[in-house]
Design a protein around this motif. Structure first.
Motif, PDB file in Angstrom:
ATOM      1  N   PHE A   1      81.527  35.445  -6.108  1.00 54.86           N
ATOM      2  CA  PHE A   1      80.514  36.426  -5.722  1.00 54.86           C
ATOM      3  C   PHE A   1      80.443  37.596  -6.699  1.00 54.86           C
ATOM      4  CE2 PHE A   1      80.350  34.303  -1.621  1.00 54.86           C
ATOM      5  CZ  PHE A   1      79.007  34.430  -1.285  1.00 54.86           C
ATOM      6  N   LEU A   2      81.535  37.894  -7.383  1.00 56.04           N
ATOM      7  CA  LEU A   2      81.533  39.015  -8.316  1.00 56.04           C
ATOM      8  C   LEU A   2      80.730  38.718  -9.576  1.00 56.04           C
ATOM      9  CD1 LEU A   2      83.655  39.939  -6.307  1.00 56.04           C
ATOM     10  CD2 LEU A   2      85.009  40.809  -8.212  1.00 56.04           C
ATOM     11  N   TYR A   3      80.251  37.479  -9.687  1.00 56.79           N
ATOM     12  CA  TYR A   3      79.424  37.092 -10.826  1.00 56.79           C
ATOM     13  C   TYR A   3      77.986  36.794 -10.402  1.00 56.79           C
ATOM     14  CZ  TYR A   3      83.960  36.865 -13.000  1.00 56.79           C
ATOM     15  OH  TYR A   3      85.215  37.208 -13.459  1.00 56.79           O
ATOM     16  N   THR A   4      77.645  37.108  -9.158  1.00 53.84           N
ATOM     17  CA  THR A   4      76.261  36.942  -8.710  1.00 53.84           C
ATOM     18  C   THR A   4      75.434  38.152  -9.131  1.00 53.84           C
ATOM     19  OG1 THR A   4      76.704  37.981  -6.562  1.00 53.84           O
ATOM     20  CG2 THR A   4      76.971  35.584  -6.689  1.00 53.84           C
TER      21      THR A   4
ATOM     22  N   ALA B   1      86.539  35.810   4.850  1.00 51.73           N
ATOM     23  CA  ALA B   1      86.723  37.247   4.581  1.00 51.73           C
ATOM     24  C   ALA B   1      87.212  37.498   3.164  1.00 51.73           C
ATOM     25  CB  ALA B   1      87.705  37.848   5.592  1.00 51.73           C
ATOM     26  N   VAL B   2      87.807  36.494   2.549  1.00 50.19           N
ATOM     27  CA  VAL B   2      88.272  36.633   1.170  1.00 50.19           C
ATOM     28  C   VAL B   2      87.126  37.061   0.253  1.00 50.19           C
ATOM     29  CG1 VAL B   2      87.898  34.172   0.706  1.00 50.19           C
ATOM     30  CG2 VAL B   2      89.519  35.446  -0.683  1.00 50.19           C
ATOM     31  N   HIS B   3      85.892  36.615   0.547  1.00 51.33           N
ATOM     32  CA  HIS B   3      84.748  37.017  -0.274  1.00 51.33           C
ATOM     33  C   HIS B   3      84.508  38.521  -0.163  1.00 51.33           C
ATOM     34  CE1 HIS B   3      83.883  32.877  -1.068  1.00 51.33           C
ATOM     35  NE2 HIS B   3      83.591  32.600   0.179  1.00 51.33           N
ATOM     36  N   ASP B   4      84.556  39.032   1.053  1.00 50.55           N
ATOM     37  CA  ASP B   4      84.317  40.463   1.257  1.00 50.55           C
ATOM     38  C   ASP B   4      85.440  41.304   0.662  1.00 50.55           C
ATOM     39  OD1 ASP B   4      81.797  40.601   2.917  1.00 50.55           O
ATOM     40  OD2 ASP B   4      82.972  39.186   4.072  1.00 50.55           O
ATOM     41  N   PHE B   5      86.669  40.820   0.738  1.00 49.78           N
ATOM     42  CA  PHE B   5      87.779  41.572   0.152  1.00 49.78           C
ATOM     43  C   PHE B   5      87.584  41.744  -1.355  1.00 49.78           C
ATOM     44  CE2 PHE B   5      90.892  39.910   3.640  1.00 49.78           C
ATOM     45  CZ  PHE B   5      90.293  40.739   4.558  1.00 49.78           C
TER      46      PHE B   5
ATOM     47  N   LEU C   1      84.506  44.152  -1.951  1.00 43.56           N
ATOM     48  CA  LEU C   1      84.892  45.540  -1.686  1.00 43.56           C
ATOM     49  C   LEU C   1      85.726  46.107  -2.823  1.00 43.56           C
ATOM     50  CD1 LEU C   1      85.662  45.243   2.113  1.00 43.56           C
ATOM     51  CD2 LEU C   1      84.192  47.002   1.112  1.00 43.56           C
ATOM     52  N   ASP C   2      86.667  45.324  -3.311  1.00 41.79           N
ATOM     53  CA  ASP C   2      87.511  45.769  -4.417  1.00 41.79           C
ATOM     54  C   ASP C   2      86.662  46.104  -5.638  1.00 41.79           C
ATOM     55  OD1 ASP C   2      90.724  45.383  -5.272  1.00 41.79           O
ATOM     56  OD2 ASP C   2      89.316  45.207  -6.937  1.00 41.79           O
ATOM     57  N   TYR C   3      85.657  45.285  -5.887  1.00 43.78           N
ATOM     58  CA  TYR C   3      84.791  45.468  -7.054  1.00 43.78           C
ATOM     59  C   TYR C   3      83.853  46.660  -6.871  1.00 43.78           C
ATOM     60  CZ  TYR C   3      81.528  44.081 -10.790  1.00 43.78           C
ATOM     61  OH  TYR C   3      80.741  44.045 -11.912  1.00 43.78           O
ATOM     62  N   LEU C   4      83.292  46.818  -5.676  1.00 41.92           N
ATOM     63  CA  LEU C   4      82.335  47.896  -5.438  1.00 41.92           C
ATOM     64  C   LEU C   4      82.996  49.261  -5.359  1.00 41.92           C
ATOM     65  CD1 LEU C   4      79.954  46.372  -2.725  1.00 41.92           C
ATOM     66  CD2 LEU C   4      79.571  46.523  -5.191  1.00 41.92           C
TER      67      LEU C   4
ATOM     68  N   ILE D   1      71.856  49.923   1.284  1.00 43.62           N
ATOM     69  CA  ILE D   1      71.535  48.611   0.739  1.00 43.62           C
ATOM     70  C   ILE D   1      71.702  47.545   1.811  1.00 43.62           C
ATOM     71  CG2 ILE D   1      72.252  46.823  -0.900  1.00 43.62           C
ATOM     72  CD1 ILE D   1      73.135  48.993  -2.796  1.00 43.62           C
ATOM     73  N   LYS D   2      70.759  46.601   1.836  1.00 39.22           N
ATOM     74  CA  LYS D   2      70.921  45.389   2.624  1.00 39.22           C
ATOM     75  C   LYS D   2      70.996  44.214   1.656  1.00 39.22           C
ATOM     76  CE  LYS D   2      68.770  42.320   6.015  1.00 39.22           C
ATOM     77  NZ  LYS D   2      67.554  42.019   6.826  1.00 39.22           N
ATOM     78  N   TYR D   3      72.055  43.428   1.781  1.00 36.37           N
ATOM     79  CA  TYR D   3      72.263  42.254   0.932  1.00 36.37           C
ATOM     80  C   TYR D   3      72.290  41.025   1.823  1.00 36.37           C
ATOM     81  CZ  TYR D   3      75.103  38.913  -1.844  1.00 36.37           C
ATOM     82  OH  TYR D   3      75.594  37.798  -2.480  1.00 36.37           O
ATOM     83  N   ASP D   4      71.307  40.155   1.658  1.00 37.39           N
ATOM     84  CA  ASP D   4      71.226  38.909   2.429  1.00 37.39           C
ATOM     85  C   ASP D   4      71.304  37.757   1.438  1.00 37.39           C
ATOM     86  OD1 ASP D   4      70.656  36.708   3.966  1.00 37.39           O
ATOM     87  OD2 ASP D   4      69.072  37.679   5.125  1.00 37.39           O
ATOM     88  N   ASP D   5      72.443  37.095   1.389  1.00 38.19           N
ATOM     89  CA  ASP D   5      72.644  36.052   0.394  1.00 38.19           C
ATOM     90  C   ASP D   5      71.810  34.804   0.658  1.00 38.19           C
ATOM     91  OD1 ASP D   5      74.098  35.259  -2.006  1.00 38.19           O
ATOM     92  OD2 ASP D   5      75.046  33.744  -0.728  1.00 38.19           O
ATOM     93  N   LEU D   6      71.311  34.651   1.883  1.00 44.51           N
ATOM     94  CA  LEU D   6      70.489  33.489   2.211  1.00 44.51           C
ATOM     95  C   LEU D   6      69.008  33.737   1.959  1.00 44.51           C
ATOM     96  CD1 LEU D   6      72.207  32.271   5.511  1.00 44.51           C
ATOM     97  CD2 LEU D   6      72.767  31.733   3.129  1.00 44.51           C
TER      98      LEU D   6
END
Length: 342
Positions: free
Chosen positions: A123-126, A168-172, A175-178, A238-243
């Motif tokens: 996700f950090l490369y999206t 939840a690993v994706h959100d962790f 969050l670390d990146y943001l 911000i609203k982020y909707d990946d779908l």
């Protein structure tokens, strides 16, 4: 050319094989898997590519520069350590390892040997997450108030990891990146509805010393698939909707303001601001292609990946902390600012 071999051709392995076969600067050398039927699939899709049922064949091959591991997390430490000790650069699927101790040992081994470790937090490369980080770092949101994520679907039920490790690993990692900050405390509640299987639903809260709070809702037991994040700040939201197929990211010029001016308090202490919404243009490149080419560049130029071993360690520590809290019925788990459990 960096010669890459892939171990594991299950759920994610085919995506890695395809991307490394096409990534600039990479040469796909071989694929290993225990299942002969999967290797037959590889042979049909990539005629002439070397395949083997024995991962040692790839790790011991002096012509291979890097090993990508896409096997169950329980095998990551053993395979990863073998690859590093053989002098190979290492790509690991998320989460990095089962335990933070294992993750730190891999990080130390790689540092000692001056090898690149890349953890596939895709996700950090999206385009969406990279744009969110750009907006946050430019100060456009103002002070970040909260991160609220819903990441639910029906299945896939995992046998070796719980829903925190899976979703939840994706959100962790995001969050670390943001936020560029590690939480100081974690609480979580969750449940296992089916005896003998890991927890399939969890609600996690993360607390940060600088003020933000994050809430993550993950589940394998939802009737619909939802992938939404709300990121709120003092200036914008911000609203982020990946779908969402087109406008995955929407930025809202909305917020509130408070006043202590006695003259204004009589009218209204709280002021609401409603401005424009805009959907920024996002990088449309496939995230995994961006990630694989970043991995190759880091090897070629001796750079540190965006998703390096240190990030991998921090994320595994959060998984451990959230799982510990969940199994302690929501007990608060305190963390140091560097990530170690306090």
């Amino acid at each position: 050319m960096i010669k890459v071999a892939v171990i594991g051709y299950g759920y994610w392995g085919p995506n890695l094989v395809r991307n490394f076969a096409e990534a600039e600067g990479a040469s796909l050398s071989a694929v290993a898997d225990l299942d002969e039927a999967k290797l037959e699939l590889v042979a049909r899709r990539f005629p002439g590519l070397r395949t083997t049922r024995h991962f040692q064949d790839l790790i011991q091959d002096p012509d291979i520069d890097a090993i990508a591991i896409a096997t169950p997390v329980s095998t990551h430490f053993e395979l990863g350590m073998a690859a590093l000790r053989a002098g190979k650069h290492l790509w690991l699927e998320k989460p990095m390892t089962e335990t933070s101790l294992q993750a730190r040992q891999l990080a130390e081994e790689a540092a000692k040997r001056n090898l690149v470790v890349f953890v596939d937090h895709t996700f950090l490369y999206t385009g969406a997450v990279m744009k969110m980080a750009e907006i946050v770092r430019a100060g456009e949101l103002g002070d970040v108030y909260y991160y609220d994520s819903t990441r639910v679907n029906l299945g896939l039920f995992q046998r070796d990891v719980n829903v925190i490790s899976d979703l939840a690993v994706h959100d962790f990692s995001i969050l670390d990146y943001l936020l560029e900050e590690h939480p100081i405390a974690v609480t979580a509640s969750g449940v296992n509805h089916f005896r003998g299987t890991p927890e399939n639903l969890a609600f996690i809260s993360l607390f940060y010393d600088s003020g933000p709070i994050a809430h993550v809702n993950v589940s394998w037991l939802a009737p619909v698939k939802v992938r939404q994040v709300l990121l709120g700040g003092s200036s914008k939201m911000i609203k982020y909707d990946d779908l969402e197929p087109s406008e995955k990211l929407r930025v809202y010029d909305k917020g509130v303001s408070f006043t202590d001016d006695p003259k204004q308090i009589q009218e209204m202490r709280v002021g609401y601001r409603t401005g424009d919404m805009w959907a920024p243009k996002l990088d449309a490149a496939e995230a995994l292609r961006t990630a694989s080419e970043h991995f190759i560049t880091c090897i070629e130029k001796s750079l540190t990946p965006r998703t390096d071993a240190r990030l991998g360690v921090r994320v595994v520590e959060l998984i451990e902390a959230a799982t510990s809290s969940m199994r302690g019925k929501g007990e608060t788990v305190h963390l140091s600012r560097t990530g170690a459990v306090g």
